[in-house]
Write a protein that holds these residues in place. Structure first.
Motif, PDB file in Angstrom:
ATOM      1  N   UNK A 198      64.403  59.835  38.566  1.00 49.78           N
ATOM      2  CA  UNK A 198      64.182  59.577  39.979  1.00 49.78           C
ATOM      3  C   UNK A 198      63.352  58.304  40.140  1.00 49.78           C
ATOM      4  N   UNK A 199      63.803  57.436  41.039  1.00 45.79           N
ATOM      5  CA  UNK A 199      63.032  56.228  41.344  1.00 45.79           C
ATOM      6  C   UNK A 199      62.131  56.509  42.539  1.00 45.79           C
ATOM      7  N   UNK A 200      60.887  56.081  42.422  1.00 41.91           N
ATOM      8  CA  UNK A 200      59.912  56.327  43.480  1.00 41.91           C
ATOM      9  C   UNK A 200      59.526  55.018  44.156  1.00 41.91           C
ATOM     10  N   UNK A 201      59.699  55.000  45.480  1.00 42.45           N
ATOM     11  CA  UNK A 201      59.229  53.885  46.297  1.00 42.45           C
ATOM     12  C   UNK A 201      57.987  54.353  47.035  1.00 42.45           C
ATOM     13  N   UNK A 202      56.886  53.666  46.836  1.00 39.14           N
ATOM     14  CA  UNK A 202      55.642  54.002  47.520  1.00 39.14           C
ATOM     15  C   UNK A 202      55.377  52.951  48.595  1.00 39.14           C
TER      16      UNK A 202
ATOM     17  N   UNK B  22      49.138  46.032  37.623  1.00 39.58           N
ATOM     18  CA  UNK B  22      49.510  45.984  36.207  1.00 39.58           C
ATOM     19  C   UNK B  22      49.964  47.362  35.719  1.00 39.58           C
ATOM     20  N   UNK B  23      49.221  48.402  36.105  1.00 38.03           N
ATOM     21  CA  UNK B  23      49.582  49.766  35.693  1.00 38.03           C
ATOM     22  C   UNK B  23      50.617  50.385  36.609  1.00 38.03           C
ATOM     23  N   UNK B  24      50.971  49.700  37.710  1.00 37.27           N
ATOM     24  CA  UNK B  24      51.961  50.150  38.679  1.00 37.27           C
ATOM     25  C   UNK B  24      51.601  51.535  39.248  1.00 37.27           C
ATOM     26  N   UNK B  25      50.424  51.587  39.843  1.00 33.50           N
ATOM     27  CA  UNK B  25      50.009  52.845  40.466  1.00 33.50           C
ATOM     28  C   UNK B  25      49.118  52.555  41.665  1.00 33.50           C
ATOM     29  N   UNK B  26      49.158  53.490  42.635  1.00 37.52           N
ATOM     30  CA  UNK B  26      48.331  53.430  43.840  1.00 37.52           C
ATOM     31  C   UNK B  26      47.269  54.513  43.728  1.00 37.52           C
ATOM     32  N   UNK B  27      46.012  54.118  43.896  1.00 39.42           N
ATOM     33  CA  UNK B  27      44.895  55.056  43.786  1.00 39.42           C
ATOM     34  C   UNK B  27      44.393  55.391  45.187  1.00 39.42           C
TER      35      UNK B  27
ATOM     36  N   UNK C 222      35.595  63.734  49.256  1.00 37.04           N
ATOM     37  CA  UNK C 222      34.701  63.587  48.112  1.00 37.04           C
ATOM     38  C   UNK C 222      34.833  64.734  47.110  1.00 37.04           C
ATOM     39  N   UNK C 223      35.119  65.937  47.606  1.00 39.67           N
ATOM     40  CA  UNK C 223      35.190  67.091  46.700  1.00 39.67           C
ATOM     41  C   UNK C 223      36.528  67.207  45.987  1.00 39.67           C
ATOM     42  N   UNK C 224      37.455  66.320  46.309  1.00 40.46           N
ATOM     43  CA  UNK C 224      38.800  66.370  45.727  1.00 40.46           C
ATOM     44  C   UNK C 224      38.904  65.350  44.602  1.00 40.46           C
ATOM     45  N   UNK C 225      39.651  65.701  43.581  1.00 43.24           N
ATOM     46  CA  UNK C 225      39.876  64.752  42.489  1.00 43.24           C
ATOM     47  C   UNK C 225      40.640  63.543  43.001  1.00 43.24           C
ATOM     48  N   UNK C 226      40.392  62.390  42.387  1.00 43.24           N
ATOM     49  CA  UNK C 226      41.109  61.179  42.763  1.00 43.24           C
ATOM     50  C   UNK C 226      42.602  61.363  42.519  1.00 43.24           C
ATOM     51  N   UNK C 227      43.408  60.759  43.389  1.00 40.40           N
ATOM     52  CA  UNK C 227      44.858  60.870  43.281  1.00 40.40           C
ATOM     53  C   UNK C 227      45.429  59.519  42.898  1.00 40.40           C
ATOM     54  N   UNK C 228      46.278  59.502  41.871  1.00 38.39           N
ATOM     55  CA  UNK C 228      46.952  58.288  41.438  1.00 38.39           C
ATOM     56  C   UNK C 228      48.455  58.504  41.508  1.00 38.39           C
ATOM     57  N   UNK C 229      49.155  57.588  42.188  1.00 36.94           N
ATOM     58  CA  UNK C 229      50.597  57.716  42.376  1.00 36.94           C
ATOM     59  C   UNK C 229      51.304  56.552  41.663  1.00 36.94           C
ATOM     60  N   UNK C 230      52.002  56.829  40.564  1.00 36.70           N
ATOM     61  CA  UNK C 230      52.792  55.776  39.923  1.00 36.70           C
ATOM     62  C   UNK C 230      53.987  55.414  40.814  1.00 36.70           C
ATOM     63  N   UNK C 231      54.433  54.179  40.701  1.00 32.42           N
ATOM     64  CA  UNK C 231      55.583  53.759  41.505  1.00 32.42           C
ATOM     65  C   UNK C 231      56.563  52.945  40.668  1.00 32.42           C
ATOM     66  N   UNK C 232      57.823  52.982  41.116  1.00 29.68           N
ATOM     67  CA  UNK C 232      58.834  52.064  40.596  1.00 29.68           C
ATOM     68  C   UNK C 232      58.907  50.826  41.482  1.00 29.68           C
ATOM     69  N   UNK C 233      58.822  51.068  42.792  1.00 31.23           N
ATOM     70  CA  UNK C 233      58.752  49.976  43.762  1.00 31.23           C
ATOM     71  C   UNK C 233      57.580  50.237  44.702  1.00 31.23           C
ATOM     72  N   UNK C 234      56.928  49.155  45.116  1.00 30.00           N
ATOM     73  CA  UNK C 234      55.783  49.267  46.003  1.00 30.00           C
ATOM     74  C   UNK C 234      56.001  48.375  47.217  1.00 30.00           C
ATOM     75  N   UNK C 235      55.721  48.920  48.403  1.00 35.08           N
ATOM     76  CA  UNK C 235      55.807  48.145  49.647  1.00 35.08           C
ATOM     77  C   UNK C 235      54.413  48.094  50.258  1.00 35.08           C
ATOM     78  N   UNK C 236      53.860  46.893  50.341  1.00 35.36           N
ATOM     79  CA  UNK C 236      52.540  46.688  50.936  1.00 35.36           C
ATOM     80  C   UNK C 236      52.697  46.507  52.440  1.00 35.36           C
ATOM     81  N   UNK C 237      52.212  47.467  53.213  1.00 29.90           N
ATOM     82  CA  UNK C 237      52.317  47.409  54.676  1.00 29.90           C
ATOM     83  C   UNK C 237      51.012  47.893  55.300  1.00 29.90           C
TER      84      UNK C 237
END
Length: 317
Positions: free
Chosen positions: A9-13, A92-97, A102-117
């Protein structure tokens, strides 16, 4: 906490749920076929897109918020949605952090394509006092507050016995003569003058609405003849235009202008001070006045699968 992606599956973030991000997600979802195996992820700190073109009408009391809010989940069925702010983007690592509670663990989302908006933010650091004493117009809350503030000034003025303070209360300054400044200034002027029918103690000539702008004319992005027509209509409705002049600082009772002028007022409406989103500012990409440089297809040079659109992008015309 990392969000794994299926190998087939390709992921577009898409980071940002404003007009550009919403339209990009809508188009991808409309065109997506099951065989594409495409996952569309939208990250936004807001749950609705705001149609900013109608926000001035909220100031004038002609439109309600529900008429210009587009709930993302209602209109983007099939997306994966994260209602969090973006903390940083690792190209470089192709991920969005993400930056969750504050009480939740940090979330990292890897992507195949990224759209900056991510759009732009308000940056008033160049204008001493404006952050504290200016009325901003960026959010729904801002424009509702401005609407109420304008009427509050009439309420206070109608019973004010000090002539100098009454003049300050009935003087309104709009900083910026672009689309936002002109539209909000016009709506504020219309609201104030139409409200005078229930304030018989205030004469129309006591109201002073002034739009201040650094260009030589209003609406520099519009054809000169159309801008001139708009200027004539504003002037006919009692608005004063001060061009080739910018606001340089503010206090609780005064707007200081670049030509040395000072306007005594209790109302300074801010439509200037647009700056790059801090997340975009931290990216190691080519930029043009803080915006990400792209090619004509919105691709970011040097980063495969990364695109920039909307206010945070410098797209060749």
């Amino acid at each position: 906490m990392g969000i794994e992606n299926s190998s087939d599956t390709r992921r577009v973030v898409i980071v940002g749920g404003g007009h550009a991000g919403f339209r990009a997600a809508k188009r991808l979802l409309d065109l997506r076929k099951p065989s594409d195996k495409l996952e569309v992820v939208v990250v936004s700190s807001e749950t609705s897109e705001v149609y900013h073109g109608l926000m001035p009408q909220i100031v004038g009391g002609k439109v309600q918020a529900r008429n210009i809010l587009v709930p993302l989940r209602n209109y983007l069925p099939g997306m994966v949605f994260y209602n969090y702010a973006v903390e940083r983007i690792d190209l470089e690592a192709r991920k969005v952090c993400l930056d969750p509670a504050a009480e939740h663990a940090k979330i990292e989302i890897p992507y195949d394509c990224l759209v900056l908006a991510l759009g732009s933010v308000t940056d008033l650091s160049r204008f001493p006092g404006l952050q504290e004493h200016g009325l901003q117009t960026k959010t729904i809350g801002d424009v509702y507050h401005l609407h109420d503030h304008l009427l509050e000034m009439l309420e206070r003025a109608v019973v004010e016995e000090d002539a100098a303070e009454r003049e300050r209360l009935l003087t309104f300054v709009v900083a910026g003569a672009g689309y936002a400044g002109i539209e909000i200034g016009a709506e504020a002027n219309d609201l104030l003058r139409s409200a005078l029918r229930v304030y018989p103690g205030i004469r129309p000539e006591e109201l002073r609405v002034t739009i201040v702008g650094s260009p030589a004319r209003i609406l520099p992005g519009m054809h000169e003849s159309l801008a001139a027509s708009a200027a004539r209509r504003l002037t006919a409705r009692g608005v004063t235009l001060r061009m080739n002049t910018s606001l340089v600082s503010a206090t609780s009772g005064e707007a200081v202008l670049s030509d040395g002028g000072r306007i005594q007022t209790r109302t300074i409406i801010v439509t200037v001070g647009v700056g790059p989103n801090p997340v975009v500012a931290s990216l190691t990409v080519q930029k043009d006045r803080g915006r990400v440089k792209t090619d004509e297809f919105c691709r970011v040079p040097g980063f495969d699968g990364v695109y920039a659109i909307g206010d945070n992008a410098a797209v060749p015309h």
